[in-house]
Design a protein around this motif. Sequence first.
Motif, PDB file in Angstrom:
ATOM      1  N   GLU A   1      12.198   1.979  -1.459  1.00  0.00           N
ATOM      2  CA  GLU A   1      11.982   1.165  -0.257  1.00  0.00           C
ATOM      3  C   GLU A   1      11.745  -0.297  -0.621  1.00  0.00           C
ATOM      4  O   GLU A   1      12.263  -1.202   0.048  1.00  0.00           O
ATOM      5  N   ARG A   2      10.987  -0.525  -1.672  1.00  0.00           N
ATOM      6  CA  ARG A   2      10.715  -1.906  -2.084  1.00  0.00           C
ATOM      7  C   ARG A   2      11.975  -2.564  -2.640  1.00  0.00           C
ATOM      8  O   ARG A   2      12.237  -3.740  -2.393  1.00  0.00           O
ATOM      9  N   GLU A   3      12.788  -1.794  -3.361  1.00  0.00           N
ATOM     10  CA  GLU A   3      14.077  -2.331  -3.834  1.00  0.00           C
ATOM     11  C   GLU A   3      14.990  -2.639  -2.652  1.00  0.00           C
ATOM     12  O   GLU A   3      15.752  -3.606  -2.686  1.00  0.00           O
TER      13      GLU A   3
ATOM     14  N   GLU B   1       1.036  -3.165   2.653  1.00  0.00           N
ATOM     15  CA  GLU B   1       2.496  -3.072   2.796  1.00  0.00           C
ATOM     16  C   GLU B   1       3.069  -4.337   3.428  1.00  0.00           C
ATOM     17  O   GLU B   1       4.122  -4.828   2.999  1.00  0.00           O
ATOM     18  N   ILE B   2       2.383  -4.877   4.428  1.00  0.00           N
ATOM     19  CA  ILE B   2       2.839  -6.119   5.061  1.00  0.00           C
ATOM     20  C   ILE B   2       2.745  -7.269   4.056  1.00  0.00           C
ATOM     21  O   ILE B   2       3.699  -8.039   3.899  1.00  0.00           O
ATOM     22  N   HIS B   3       1.629  -7.366   3.369  1.00  0.00           N
ATOM     23  CA  HIS B   3       1.446  -8.404   2.341  1.00  0.00           C
ATOM     24  C   HIS B   3       2.556  -8.332   1.304  1.00  0.00           C
ATOM     25  O   HIS B   3       3.205  -9.333   0.987  1.00  0.00           O
ATOM     26  N   ASP B   4       2.779  -7.144   0.767  1.00  0.00           N
ATOM     27  CA  ASP B   4       3.749  -7.013  -0.312  1.00  0.00           C
ATOM     28  C   ASP B   4       5.179  -7.201   0.175  1.00  0.00           C
ATOM     29  O   ASP B   4       6.023  -7.703  -0.573  1.00  0.00           O
ATOM     30  N   THR B   5       5.462  -6.852   1.413  1.00  0.00           N
ATOM     31  CA  THR B   5       6.788  -7.132   1.985  1.00  0.00           C
ATOM     32  C   THR B   5       7.037  -8.634   2.019  1.00  0.00           C
ATOM     33  O   THR B   5       8.106  -9.109   1.616  1.00  0.00           O
TER      34      THR B   5
ATOM     35  N   LEU C   1       7.872  -4.123  -7.405  1.00  0.00           N
ATOM     36  CA  LEU C   1       8.913  -3.146  -7.122  1.00  0.00           C
ATOM     37  C   LEU C   1       8.661  -1.764  -7.704  1.00  0.00           C
ATOM     38  O   LEU C   1       9.257  -0.784  -7.246  1.00  0.00           O
ATOM     39  N   ARG C   2       7.795  -1.684  -8.721  1.00  0.00           N
ATOM     40  CA  ARG C   2       7.598  -0.391  -9.370  1.00  0.00           C
ATOM     41  C   ARG C   2       6.137   0.022  -9.508  1.00  0.00           C
ATOM     42  O   ARG C   2       5.846   1.148  -9.880  1.00  0.00           O
ATOM     43  N   GLY C   3       5.206  -0.893  -9.242  1.00  0.00           N
ATOM     44  CA  GLY C   3       3.787  -0.563  -9.370  1.00  0.00           C
ATOM     45  C   GLY C   3       3.364   0.495  -8.364  1.00  0.00           C
ATOM     46  O   GLY C   3       4.084   0.809  -7.416  1.00  0.00           O
ATOM     47  N   GLU C   4       2.179   1.030  -8.582  1.00  0.00           N
ATOM     48  CA  GLU C   4       1.646   2.041  -7.667  1.00  0.00           C
ATOM     49  C   GLU C   4       1.576   1.454  -6.258  1.00  0.00           C
ATOM     50  O   GLU C   4       1.097   0.330  -6.057  1.00  0.00           O
TER      51      GLU C   4
END
Length: 181
Positions: A48-50, A134-138, A38-41
């Motif tokens: 957006e991640r939050e 972005e897809i992976h992390d989502t 949620l906060r990493g680079e």
Amino acid sequence: MAHIDLGVDERKLPGINGLMTFRPETAKPLNMLAEQLLRGEHSLTAGERELIAAYVSGLNECQFCCSSHSAFAAAQLEGGMHLVDQVRADVVQAPVTAKMRALLQIAGTVRDDGRKVTTELVDAARAEGATDVEIHDTVLIAAAFCMFNRYVDGLGTLAPTDPEVYANAAQRIISVGYGAA
């Protein structure tokens, strides 16, 4: 009141906070995961991640996590809580970028059943400019928040009803992050 004795005043350490205090040895890797996701680079903003975390938590009806991450997203997004509420009410009509909408749709699908994430959903996100990271992390944020939501609700932790509690927590998270929360 939590299903187990956490040894803390739940009014002062509601939701996951009391659980983290109860089991610091599991809190450390969970906080490290949240911090990185949620906060990493990243090319997606922290807001957006939050928002992804808030959206999934809302779908899971986890009051504590949804309220927390809605406040965290709102504090970091230009549209504030109004935008978060719009996304949670109708992700298709919410005023977010097409890329964010596609990622939120993937997150919602993961929440329902990860096996339902299709090539078409991924291709649609790519077509809107989403990267593989972005897809992976989502997908990982959505899956992680299914776990966090079940952790919080499965142990029956306290979820305050006062929005100010979550707004104050948002400022702390923005300032010091998850590892120090």
